[in-house]
Design an enzyme around this catalytic site. Structure first.
Site, PDB file in Angstrom:
ATOM      1  N   GLY A  13       0.826  -1.205   0.000  1.00  0.00           N
ATOM      2  CA  GLY A  13       0.000   0.000   0.000  1.00  0.00           C
ATOM      3  C   GLY A  13       0.862   1.256   0.000  1.00  0.00           C
ATOM      4  O   GLY A  13       1.972   1.283  -0.546  1.00  0.00           O
ATOM      5  N   SER A  14       0.355   2.283   0.644  1.00  0.00           N
ATOM      6  CA  SER A  14       1.025   3.589   0.590  1.00  0.00           C
ATOM      7  C   SER A  14       2.354   3.640   1.325  1.00  0.00           C
ATOM      8  O   SER A  14       3.111   4.598   1.157  1.00  0.00           O
ATOM      9  CB  SER A  14       0.091   4.671   1.130  1.00  0.00           C
ATOM     10  OG  SER A  14      -1.006   4.846   0.255  1.00  0.00           O
ATOM     11  N   SER A  15       2.694   2.614   2.123  1.00  0.00           N
ATOM     12  CA  SER A  15       4.025   2.606   2.727  1.00  0.00           C
ATOM     13  C   SER A  15       5.106   2.512   1.642  1.00  0.00           C
ATOM     14  O   SER A  15       6.234   2.951   1.832  1.00  0.00           O
ATOM     15  CB  SER A  15       4.166   1.441   3.712  1.00  0.00           C
ATOM     16  OG  SER A  15       4.075   0.189   3.061  1.00  0.00           O
ATOM     17  N   PHE A  16       4.728   1.975   0.461  1.00  0.00           N
ATOM     18  CA  PHE A  16       5.664   1.874  -0.658  1.00  0.00           C
ATOM     19  C   PHE A  16       5.952   3.236  -1.290  1.00  0.00           C
ATOM     20  O   PHE A  16       6.931   3.385  -2.032  1.00  0.00           O
ATOM     21  CB  PHE A  16       5.099   0.914  -1.711  1.00  0.00           C
ATOM     22  CG  PHE A  16       6.038   0.604  -2.839  1.00  0.00           C
ATOM     23  CD1 PHE A  16       7.130  -0.226  -2.652  1.00  0.00           C
ATOM     24  CD2 PHE A  16       5.838   1.145  -4.098  1.00  0.00           C
ATOM     25  CE1 PHE A  16       8.003  -0.522  -3.693  1.00  0.00           C
ATOM     26  CE2 PHE A  16       6.694   0.863  -5.152  1.00  0.00           C
ATOM     27  CZ  PHE A  16       7.788   0.025  -4.943  1.00  0.00           C
ATOM     28  N   LYS A  17       5.128   4.223  -0.996  1.00  0.00           N
ATOM     29  CA  LYS A  17       5.365   5.560  -1.551  1.00  0.00           C
ATOM     30  C   LYS A  17       6.709   6.130  -1.094  1.00  0.00           C
ATOM     31  O   LYS A  17       7.259   7.012  -1.762  1.00  0.00           O
ATOM     32  CB  LYS A  17       4.225   6.500  -1.155  1.00  0.00           C
ATOM     33  CG  LYS A  17       2.920   6.196  -1.880  1.00  0.00           C
ATOM     34  CD  LYS A  17       1.748   7.010  -1.347  1.00  0.00           C
ATOM     35  CE  LYS A  17       0.456   6.631  -2.067  1.00  0.00           C
ATOM     36  NZ  LYS A  17      -0.737   7.245  -1.455  1.00  0.00           N
TER      37      LYS A  17
END
Length: 479
Positions: free
Chosen positions: A217-221
């Protein structure tokens, strides 16, 4: 008659040669294979005649030791902390085998490591009973308990490490198991309990921190931002438009809960975790560049570690370059992106450590039974992933995530925390809740990754868990 005797003699000689050759093969050529055969009871009896070394924490707590049972398999393991460290120690069992550090450091724990050969020879000459060596971990038992308590009964994992060394300070999986269940002794039949563990659909024997693969999810951003900033594709002030919907080759992309942010800078996009902005940035980066940076951070390769690890995954550069939809969705941690909690902890730790990635490790030293250090394991840098100024810029942006954005539940009075939430959508189920962070942001001493399976929003569920771990770290002087 003489001819028949000669033939018989030749036959006997050939049989004798065949028997000798067979014995030579068994005793010399195939000896190692026979010695390690799981059905070789003699080998097991010999191993369990050795008083296996202890497993100790950084703060001198004994996680595993051997007890004299007086049975055929004499020295049996005991795990006084029960399930709390099971994902780290694993188990040592004459019936079910070995896992975890009990397996990785088996030679040291049995005193068979090459560094100890002279002492072992001395013991043998003096007629002393053989004793193994102890291993000392980087893990702090107090932080481990705090992480386990914070996660509670929810499925998931917590990984905490020192970003400057790579030393693991806590690593928790849930649900887990009691390793004492693997040690059957006289009067204690554990067969039913062992069968129940293996049949449990919640997989208590599965080590989620190192082997659990989840959409990040957005932790990969954090990875995407690192790549875009490092290559100069964007600056924190670069402006994007979030109209609530982005069509990529006819495929609609939405923000979580279909939010609309309007005109927004790249820095603000990280703070509010705008999927549409990051999809646009990913398309600007291009597939090869995004995959290159993801692989620099460790994706598509098994992490070198003291325990077995599953490789985090992202599509290869060719596939990503030919499919803009996959590229756009991968840029905010969906699509076919998969990551382990250990991997995401290392991403946060690398940003914290000014762009340098350290090899994670669990064992700091090996001691003999007189507590003399016979082997030490020093921190090792794997590589430089991003430039130092990129890491600093990204740190400043991640601080704003915790101060003003989706990660406010991780705030701690008096300590600046840099973090990133993740709410990873899962088909037909609640999203996985992620939070990665490090603190203090100016002199990082702790990096953390938290995942709660089907836990909902990362900022609501996972960030408070990380905050509790950081609070305990401050209480015991690690932060």
């Amino acid at each position: 008659m003489n001819r028949q005797i000669k033939i018989l003699l030749i036959v006997f000689i050939l049989c004798l040669v065949a028997v000798g050759a067979n014995l030579f093969y068994i005793q010399i050529i195939d000896a190692g294979k026979l010695q390690s055969n799981a059905y070789n009871k003699r080998h097991l009896v010999e191993e369990y005649a050795i008083q296996r070394g202890d497993i100790l924490t950084k703060d001198s707590q004994r996680l595993a030791y051997s007890e004299d049972t007086g049975e055929v398999y004499r020295w049996q393991r005991a795990y006084p902390y029960g399930p709390l460290f099971a994902d780290i120690t694993g188990y040592d069992s004459w019936k079910y085998g070995r896992t975890g550090l009990e397996s990785t450091y088996n030679d040291q724990l049995l005193g068979k490591a090459s560094a100890m050969s002279f002492r072992s020879l001395g013991d043998m000459l003096l007629g002393s009973e053989k004793r193994g060596d102890s291993i000392v971990l980087t893990v702090d038992s107090r932080l481990q308990k705090a992480a386990a308590d914070a996660l509670g009964n929810r499925k998931g994992a917590v990984v905490a490490l020192d970003p400057s060394t790579g030393g693991i300070l806590a690593m928790v999986t849930s649900p887990t198991f009691d390793p004492n269940t693997t040690v059957p002794t006289k009067g204690r039949d554990t067969s039913a309990a062992w069968a129940a563990l293996n049949a449990d659909p919640n997989q208590p024997l599965f080590n989620r921190p190192t082997s659990g693969l989840y959409p990040p999810g957005s932790s990969f951003k954090t990875v995407v931002a690192a790549a875009a900033l490092d290559l100069g594709v964007v600056t924190p002030a670069s402006v994007y438009n979030c109209a609530g919907k982005l069509l990529v080759h006819g495929y609609p992309i939405y923000d979580f809960n279909k939010k609309t942010h309007g005109s927004i800078t790249f820095a603000q996009a990280l703070v509010v975790s705008c999927n549409i902005t990051f999809a646009q940035v990913g398309l600007q980066l291009g597939g090869p560049a995004l995959v290159d940076y993801a692989e620099r951070f460790g994706f598509n390769s098994a992490i070198p570690f003291d325990l077995p690890t599953e490789a985090s995954k992202i599509l290869n550069a060719t596939a990503m370059a030919s499919d803009p939809v996959q590229l756009a969705t991968a840029s905010f941690g969906q699509g076919q992106d998969l990551a382990t909690p250990l991997q995401m902890a290392m991403v946060a730790a690398t940003v914290a450590n000014k762009g340098k990635m350290m090899r994670p490790y669990l064992v700091s030293e090996v001691q003999d039974y007189n507590a003399k250090i016979v082997e030490q394991f020093k921190p090792k840098q794997l590589s430089t992933i991003i430039k130092e100024d990129t890491a600093q810029t990204l740190t400043d942006m991640m601080v704003k995530v915790v101060e003003d954005g989706t990660g406010t539940a991780a705030q701690i009075d008096g300590i600046s925390v840099a973090g990133k939430t993740g709410t990873a959508e899962v088909a037909g189920a609640e999203p996985h809740a992620w939070f990665t962070c490090f603190a203090p942001s100016d002199q990082p001493a702790l990096a953390i990754a938290v995942i709660v399976e089907n836990g909902g929003e990362g900022g609501v569920t996972a960030a408070p868990i990380a905050r509790k771990v950081m609070q305990k770290a401050r209480e015991i002087g690690l932060l």
